[in-house]
Design a protein around this motif. Structure first.
Motif, PDB file in Angstrom:
ATOM      1  N   MET A   1      -5.199  -6.761 -10.177  1.00 27.75           N
ATOM      2  CA  MET A   1      -5.306  -5.796  -9.106  1.00 27.75           C
ATOM      3  C   MET A   1      -6.088  -6.411  -7.967  1.00 27.75           C
ATOM      4  O   MET A   1      -7.247  -6.720  -8.115  1.00 27.75           O
ATOM      5  CB  MET A   1      -6.005  -4.538  -9.597  1.00 27.75           C
ATOM      6  CG  MET A   1      -5.201  -3.874 -10.640  1.00 27.75           C
ATOM      7  SD  MET A   1      -5.752  -2.238 -11.007  1.00 27.75           S
ATOM      8  CE  MET A   1      -4.659  -1.957 -12.354  1.00 27.75           C
ATOM      9  N   GLY A   2      -5.443  -6.565  -6.862  1.00 25.56           N
ATOM     10  CA  GLY A   2      -6.042  -7.239  -5.729  1.00 25.56           C
ATOM     11  C   GLY A   2      -6.932  -6.337  -4.906  1.00 25.56           C
ATOM     12  O   GLY A   2      -7.054  -5.146  -5.166  1.00 25.56           O
ATOM     13  N   GLU A   3      -7.516  -6.911  -3.890  1.00 26.12           N
ATOM     14  CA  GLU A   3      -8.474  -6.230  -3.029  1.00 26.12           C
ATOM     15  C   GLU A   3      -7.935  -4.924  -2.449  1.00 26.12           C
ATOM     16  O   GLU A   3      -8.615  -3.943  -2.395  1.00 26.12           O
ATOM     17  CB  GLU A   3      -8.881  -7.183  -1.897  1.00 26.12           C
ATOM     18  CG  GLU A   3      -9.986  -6.669  -1.021  1.00 26.12           C
ATOM     19  CD  GLU A   3     -11.342  -6.706  -1.686  1.00 26.12           C
ATOM     20  OE1 GLU A   3     -12.217  -5.966  -1.231  1.00 26.12           O
ATOM     21  OE2 GLU A   3     -11.531  -7.447  -2.668  1.00 26.12           O
ATOM     22  N   ASN A   4      -6.695  -4.899  -1.997  1.00 28.16           N
ATOM     23  CA  ASN A   4      -6.163  -3.704  -1.358  1.00 28.16           C
ATOM     24  C   ASN A   4      -4.865  -3.246  -2.010  1.00 28.16           C
ATOM     25  O   ASN A   4      -3.898  -2.942  -1.347  1.00 28.16           O
ATOM     26  CB  ASN A   4      -5.952  -3.946   0.142  1.00 28.16           C
ATOM     27  CG  ASN A   4      -7.264  -3.983   0.885  1.00 28.16           C
ATOM     28  OD1 ASN A   4      -8.081  -3.090   0.700  1.00 28.16           O
ATOM     29  ND2 ASN A   4      -7.475  -4.998   1.685  1.00 28.16           N
ATOM     30  N   ASN A   5      -4.860  -3.172  -3.321  1.00 25.99           N
ATOM     31  CA  ASN A   5      -3.665  -2.745  -4.037  1.00 25.99           C
ATOM     32  C   ASN A   5      -3.675  -1.265  -4.359  1.00 25.99           C
ATOM     33  O   ASN A   5      -3.104  -0.846  -5.343  1.00 25.99           O
ATOM     34  CB  ASN A   5      -3.507  -3.540  -5.335  1.00 25.99           C
ATOM     35  CG  ASN A   5      -2.866  -4.882  -5.097  1.00 25.99           C
ATOM     36  OD1 ASN A   5      -2.453  -5.182  -3.989  1.00 25.99           O
ATOM     37  ND2 ASN A   5      -2.784  -5.684  -6.130  1.00 25.99           N
ATOM     38  N   LEU A   6      -4.332  -0.466  -3.556  1.00 22.96           N
ATOM     39  CA  LEU A   6      -4.375   0.970  -3.781  1.00 22.96           C
ATOM     40  C   LEU A   6      -3.047   1.559  -3.324  1.00 22.96           C
ATOM     41  O   LEU A   6      -2.911   2.019  -2.205  1.00 22.96           O
ATOM     42  CB  LEU A   6      -5.535   1.602  -3.012  1.00 22.96           C
ATOM     43  CG  LEU A   6      -6.926   1.171  -3.449  1.00 22.96           C
ATOM     44  CD1 LEU A   6      -7.970   1.670  -2.458  1.00 22.96           C
ATOM     45  CD2 LEU A   6      -7.238   1.707  -4.822  1.00 22.96           C
ATOM     46  N   ILE A   7      -2.049   1.497  -4.203  1.00 24.78           N
ATOM     47  CA  ILE A   7      -0.709   1.968  -3.842  1.00 24.78           C
ATOM     48  C   ILE A   7      -0.290   3.070  -4.819  1.00 24.78           C
ATOM     49  O   ILE A   7      -0.243   2.857  -6.020  1.00 24.78           O
ATOM     50  CB  ILE A   7       0.302   0.802  -3.877  1.00 24.78           C
ATOM     51  CG1 ILE A   7      -0.112  -0.247  -2.843  1.00 24.78           C
ATOM     52  CG2 ILE A   7       1.706   1.307  -3.622  1.00 24.78           C
ATOM     53  CD1 ILE A   7       0.653  -1.535  -2.954  1.00 24.78           C
ATOM     54  N   TYR A   8      -0.015   4.232  -4.273  1.00 22.64           N
ATOM     55  CA  TYR A   8       0.395   5.374  -5.072  1.00 22.64           C
ATOM     56  C   TYR A   8       1.085   6.351  -4.144  1.00 22.64           C
ATOM     57  O   TYR A   8       0.802   6.408  -2.948  1.00 22.64           O
ATOM     58  CB  TYR A   8      -0.808   6.031  -5.757  1.00 22.64           C
ATOM     59  CG  TYR A   8      -2.101   5.794  -5.013  1.00 22.64           C
ATOM     60  CD1 TYR A   8      -2.411   6.508  -3.865  1.00 22.64           C
ATOM     61  CD2 TYR A   8      -2.977   4.808  -5.420  1.00 22.64           C
ATOM     62  CE1 TYR A   8      -3.556   6.268  -3.157  1.00 22.64           C
ATOM     63  CE2 TYR A   8      -4.144   4.556  -4.704  1.00 22.64           C
ATOM     64  CZ  TYR A   8      -4.425   5.301  -3.580  1.00 22.64           C
ATOM     65  OH  TYR A   8      -5.565   5.047  -2.872  1.00 22.64           O
ATOM     66  N   ARG A   9       2.012   7.126  -4.704  1.00 22.22           N
ATOM     67  CA  ARG A   9       2.772   8.077  -3.888  1.00 22.22           C
ATOM     68  C   ARG A   9       2.367   9.520  -4.131  1.00 22.22           C
ATOM     69  O   ARG A   9       2.756  10.396  -3.382  1.00 22.22           O
ATOM     70  CB  ARG A   9       4.264   7.915  -4.176  1.00 22.22           C
ATOM     71  CG  ARG A   9       4.828   6.597  -3.684  1.00 22.22           C
ATOM     72  CD  ARG A   9       6.266   6.476  -4.077  1.00 22.22           C
ATOM     73  NE  ARG A   9       6.350   6.577  -5.536  1.00 22.22           N
ATOM     74  CZ  ARG A   9       6.979   5.725  -6.315  1.00 22.22           C
ATOM     75  NH1 ARG A   9       7.634   4.731  -5.798  1.00 22.22           N
ATOM     76  NH2 ARG A   9       6.984   5.865  -7.616  1.00 22.22           N
ATOM     77  N   ASN A  10       1.618   9.768  -5.197  1.00 22.25           N
ATOM     78  CA  ASN A  10       1.221  11.136  -5.505  1.00 22.25           C
ATOM     79  C   ASN A  10      -0.034  11.109  -6.375  1.00 22.25           C
ATOM     80  O   ASN A  10      -0.529  10.043  -6.736  1.00 22.25           O
ATOM     81  CB  ASN A  10       2.368  11.890  -6.197  1.00 22.25           C
ATOM     82  CG  ASN A  10       2.847  11.157  -7.438  1.00 22.25           C
ATOM     83  OD1 ASN A  10       2.059  10.706  -8.260  1.00 22.25           O
ATOM     84  ND2 ASN A  10       4.159  11.020  -7.561  1.00 22.25           N
ATOM     85  N   GLU A  11      -0.540  12.294  -6.717  1.00 21.64           N
ATOM     86  CA  GLU A  11      -1.789  12.375  -7.471  1.00 21.64           C
ATOM     87  C   GLU A  11      -1.658  11.761  -8.869  1.00 21.64           C
ATOM     88  O   GLU A  11      -2.596  11.130  -9.360  1.00 21.64           O
ATOM     89  CB  GLU A  11      -2.261  13.834  -7.559  1.00 21.64           C
ATOM     90  CG  GLU A  11      -3.678  13.957  -8.089  1.00 21.64           C
ATOM     91  CD  GLU A  11      -4.282  15.316  -7.831  1.00 21.64           C
ATOM     92  OE1 GLU A  11      -4.505  15.647  -6.642  1.00 21.64           O
ATOM     93  OE2 GLU A  11      -4.521  16.051  -8.801  1.00 21.64           O
ATOM     94  N   SER A  12      -0.518  11.897  -9.504  1.00 22.27           N
ATOM     95  CA  SER A  12      -0.319  11.302 -10.843  1.00 22.27           C
ATOM     96  C   SER A  12      -0.422   9.786 -10.787  1.00 22.27           C
ATOM     97  O   SER A  12      -1.064   9.165 -11.639  1.00 22.27           O
ATOM     98  CB  SER A  12       1.035  11.695 -11.421  1.00 22.27           C
ATOM     99  OG  SER A  12       1.070  13.073 -11.662  1.00 22.27           O
ATOM    100  N   GLU A  13       0.201   9.186  -9.782  1.00 24.85           N
ATOM    101  CA  GLU A  13       0.117   7.729  -9.636  1.00 24.85           C
ATOM    102  C   GLU A  13      -1.303   7.298  -9.264  1.00 24.85           C
ATOM    103  O   GLU A  13      -1.773   6.259  -9.720  1.00 24.85           O
ATOM    104  CB  GLU A  13       1.103   7.238  -8.573  1.00 24.85           C
ATOM    105  CG  GLU A  13       2.534   7.267  -9.038  1.00 24.85           C
ATOM    106  CD  GLU A  13       3.486   6.668  -8.014  1.00 24.85           C
ATOM    107  OE1 GLU A  13       3.031   6.042  -7.025  1.00 24.85           O
ATOM    108  OE2 GLU A  13       4.708   6.823  -8.212  1.00 24.85           O
TER     109      GLU A  13
END
Length: 163
Positions: A1-13
């Protein structure tokens, strides 16, 4: 998990992402601290199986632009979250944190807040017998953390590292 890998489309993700960070950056190095897979009262329950065992709780909230608001609790103001926010049990004041993210405000970063802080942003200023929301000004007023800073704050809070 990299420095800026905060990727999600909804609360579950978003919740799955937080769980992965706990597993990778905390449980991997300190196996006695781990998140339970199942949930009922809170989104993430973390067990600290040390000589002085503890439980930690994380509420995950993800603001999606098309929803407009960032709510918590049930539509009638009930549930665990509103009760914790309104009654302020001492144990939860220290052992519960709120992790907020937004697709429109600081994408790729999170807010890591205490209940004391989230109380400042209650719509209407208090928990009521209706659907409760946080004011959007929380996204402008509080300090956003990147992945590295968030993991560091988690580690301090869970006692993995000294502050």
């Amino acid at each position: 998990m990299g420095e800026n890998n905060l990727i999600y489309r909804n609360e579950s993700e978003f919740e799955a992402y937080i769980r992965a960070l706990i597993s990778e950056h905390i449980t991997k190095t300190t196996p006695s601290i781990y998140a339970l897979k199942n949930k009922k009262a809170v989104d993430i329950l973390i067990c600290k199986d040390t000589p002085s065992p503890e439980l930690f709780f994380i509420e995950v909230k993800y603001h999606q632009t098309n929803h407009g608001r960032l709510g918590f609790g049930s539509s009638k103001g009930g549930g665990f979250q509103p009760e914790i926010v309104s009654t302020k049990p001492a144990y939860f004041e220290s052992n519960l944190r709120w992790v907020l993210a937004s697709e429109e405000h600081e994408p790729g970063k999170v807010l890591f807040l205490t209940s004391e802080v989230v109380r400042k942003y209650l719509s209407g200023g208090k928990v009521e017998e209706k659907f409760n929301n946080f004011q959007k000004k929380v996204f402008k007023a509080e300090r956003w953390l990147d992945e590295h800073e968030f993991v560091q704050q988690l580690r301090y809070w869970l006692g993995v590292e000294a502050a």
